[in-house]
Design a protein around this motif. Structure first.
Motif, PDB file in Angstrom:
ATOM      1  N   GLN A 316      -2.017   6.791   1.639  1.00 49.96           N
ATOM      2  CA  GLN A 316      -2.058   6.476   0.166  1.00 49.96           C
ATOM      3  C   GLN A 316      -0.870   5.370  -0.076  1.00 49.96           C
ATOM      4  O   GLN A 316      -0.880   4.851  -1.026  1.00 49.96           O
ATOM      5  CB  GLN A 316      -1.696   7.813  -0.605  1.00 49.96           C
ATOM      6  CG  GLN A 316      -0.474   8.567  -0.354  1.00 49.96           C
ATOM      7  CD  GLN A 316      -0.113   9.794  -1.074  1.00 49.96           C
ATOM      8  OE1 GLN A 316      -1.079  10.124  -1.745  1.00 49.96           O
ATOM      9  NE2 GLN A 316       0.924  10.553  -0.787  1.00 49.96           N
ATOM     10  N   ASP A 317       0.108   5.248   0.959  1.00 47.27           N
ATOM     11  CA  ASP A 317       1.168   4.481   0.681  1.00 47.27           C
ATOM     12  C   ASP A 317       0.799   3.102   1.489  1.00 47.27           C
ATOM     13  O   ASP A 317       1.808   2.191   1.391  1.00 47.27           O
ATOM     14  CB  ASP A 317       2.562   5.061   1.492  1.00 47.27           C
ATOM     15  CG  ASP A 317       2.976   6.240   0.530  1.00 47.27           C
ATOM     16  OD1 ASP A 317       2.930   6.180  -0.666  1.00 47.27           O
ATOM     17  OD2 ASP A 317       3.410   7.119   1.104  1.00 47.27           O
ATOM     18  N   ARG A 364       1.228  -2.677   4.546  1.00 51.69           N
ATOM     19  CA  ARG A 364       0.577  -2.595   3.318  1.00 51.69           C
ATOM     20  C   ARG A 364      -0.048  -4.235   3.074  1.00 51.69           C
ATOM     21  O   ARG A 364      -1.134  -4.279   2.631  1.00 51.69           O
ATOM     22  CB  ARG A 364       1.283  -2.154   2.209  1.00 51.69           C
ATOM     23  CG  ARG A 364       0.656  -1.937   0.951  1.00 51.69           C
ATOM     24  CD  ARG A 364       1.229  -1.167   0.178  1.00 51.69           C
ATOM     25  NE  ARG A 364       2.615  -1.565  -0.247  1.00 51.69           N
ATOM     26  CZ  ARG A 364       3.640  -0.906  -0.148  1.00 51.69           C
ATOM     27  NH1 ARG A 364       3.559   0.288   0.127  1.00 51.69           N
ATOM     28  NH2 ARG A 364       4.812  -1.263  -0.490  1.00 51.69           N
TER      29      ARG A 364
END
Length: 389
Positions: A316-317, A364
């Protein structure tokens, strides 16, 4: 021929440009340039000045010193050109030099004294699908346009293709942005599929009926440009210990040697962008001299480098990891040229051997694992005659 005065002025500009400290990774000051390369640089600067002059003329006409910002948008804020108004809006963002800029909202027409792009170093560019996307959008919409608008679309596409032809380096490669912007933008760029999209565009312009509105002369030039780029690929496929592999994300514009771009884009073999170019060679140029050998060697290398029975996932990060999944294969985006092992880079410019060692921001914000090679290998494996050859 240039007059003596114009030549003197050009040489004065070139000397200032070559030694300007603002231009990092300046490939043009490393060795003496031939007249062919000097003419190329002069042409680039003339087009860059053309873009600047248009903005300045609009400011003068409006009596303002203000340059309006262009809005940012992923993929230009559009999926396609679906009506006449959208076509006019997209064409309004075409620079006087003939290209388009990336990450720029083109849903509404550009206003006088407004930037052509949201990022000044990419006005115009081939990065992030810019210029090539607009060419295909306009060609696809052309049959639906009125005769009057078709004439404007034809001219717009002609200008864009002319820019692409002018952008091609004397050796057949292409920079990331043109007119040249300096630094790593001047490198011959496979990264983000820039070169693949340019070659795909050139091939389609030369062979696809969608481009029948263009002159036979321009289409023939596009075909010639395509094969000049193929020659560059064949000449610069990286050889490691006597074995052909693939390509790097960026190559030196003159020497063809792999070069660094951003700190997290160091010198390495690149799997995904190489695979896209290999698909293109397989589809359009497999009978061209030398291509079958290059494609087969690269297929063998990609087969060796696949990470078997793994799939990449994000938490989720945005942290990346590989999980077991029988039958799934992934490739690292970058492989060390010497060791052939996956490598990962952070904004500190250091080399890491595990993606988990990167900052969360870089995990990310970048595609460290890719699957494009699977599509190419599937197509290659269906060519039994090619494999036997």
């Amino acid at each position: 021929m240039l007059s003596a005065l114009r030549r003197l002025g050009y040489l004065f500009w070139l000397n200032a440009w070559l030694w300007s400290p603002a231009w990092a990774a300046n490939y043009w000051q490393e060795q003496p340039l031939t007249s062919e390369w000097l003419q190329y640089l002069q042409q680039s600067e003339q087009l860059r000045q053309l873009d600047k002059a248009q903005l300045a003329a609009e400011q003068q006409r409006l009596g303002t010193a203000t340059i309006l910002a262009a809005s940012k948008a992923q993929h230009f804020g559009l999926e396609a050109i679906t009506d006449a108004a959208a076509a006019e809006a997209v064409m309004s963002f075409q620079t006087p030099s003939g290209g388009w800029s990336k990450r720029t909202d083109m849903r509404l027409p550009r206003q006088p004294s407004q930037h052509y792009g949201s990022e000044p170093r990419y006005v115009p560019t081939f990065d992030n699908d810019a210029t090539t996307t607009q060419v295909f959008w306009l060609a696809n919409f052309y049959p639906k346009a009125t005769a009057e608008q078709q004439a404007r679309i034809t001219l717009s596409i002609e200008r864009a293709i002319s820019l692409i032809l002018q952008a091609q380096y004397p050796n057949g490669g292409f920079p990331q942005s043109y007119p040249l912007q300096g630094g790593y933008h001047d490198a011959i760029t496979l990264n983000d599929n820039a070169m693949y999209l340019l070659l795909e565009t050139l091939w389609q312009v030369s062979a696809n009926p969608n481009f029948d509105m263009l002159s036979s002369t321009l289409r023939a030039k596009a075909k010639d440009s395509f094969y000049r780029a193929v020659d560059w690929l064949l000449a610069n496929q990286i050889n490691v210990d006597g074995q052909l592999t693939v390509w790097a994300a960026q190559h030196h514009p003159i020497s063809g040697q792999p070069v660094i771009a951003r700190r997290y884009e160091q010198i390495a073999l690149v799997s995904s962008e190489s695979a896209k170019l290999l698909e293109l060679l397989l589809d359009y140029a497999i009978d061209y001299p030398g291509v079958s050998v290059a494609v087969s060697a690269a297929a063998n290398w990609l087969e060796q480098k696949k990470i078997v029975d793994k799939r990449h996932v994000r938490d989720q990060d945005g942290r990346l990891s590989l999980i077991d999944e029988p039958g799934s294969h992934v490739w690292a985006r970058f492989y060390d040229i010497t060791t052939g092992l996956p490598v990962f880079y952070d904004r500190d410019g250091k080399v890491y051997d595990k993606v988990s060692q990167l900052s969360v921001e870089r995990q990310r914000g970048y595609g460290w694992y890719q699957t494009n090679a699977a599509s190419f290998l599937k197509q290659y494996q269906q060519r039994k005659a090619l494999q036997r050859k």
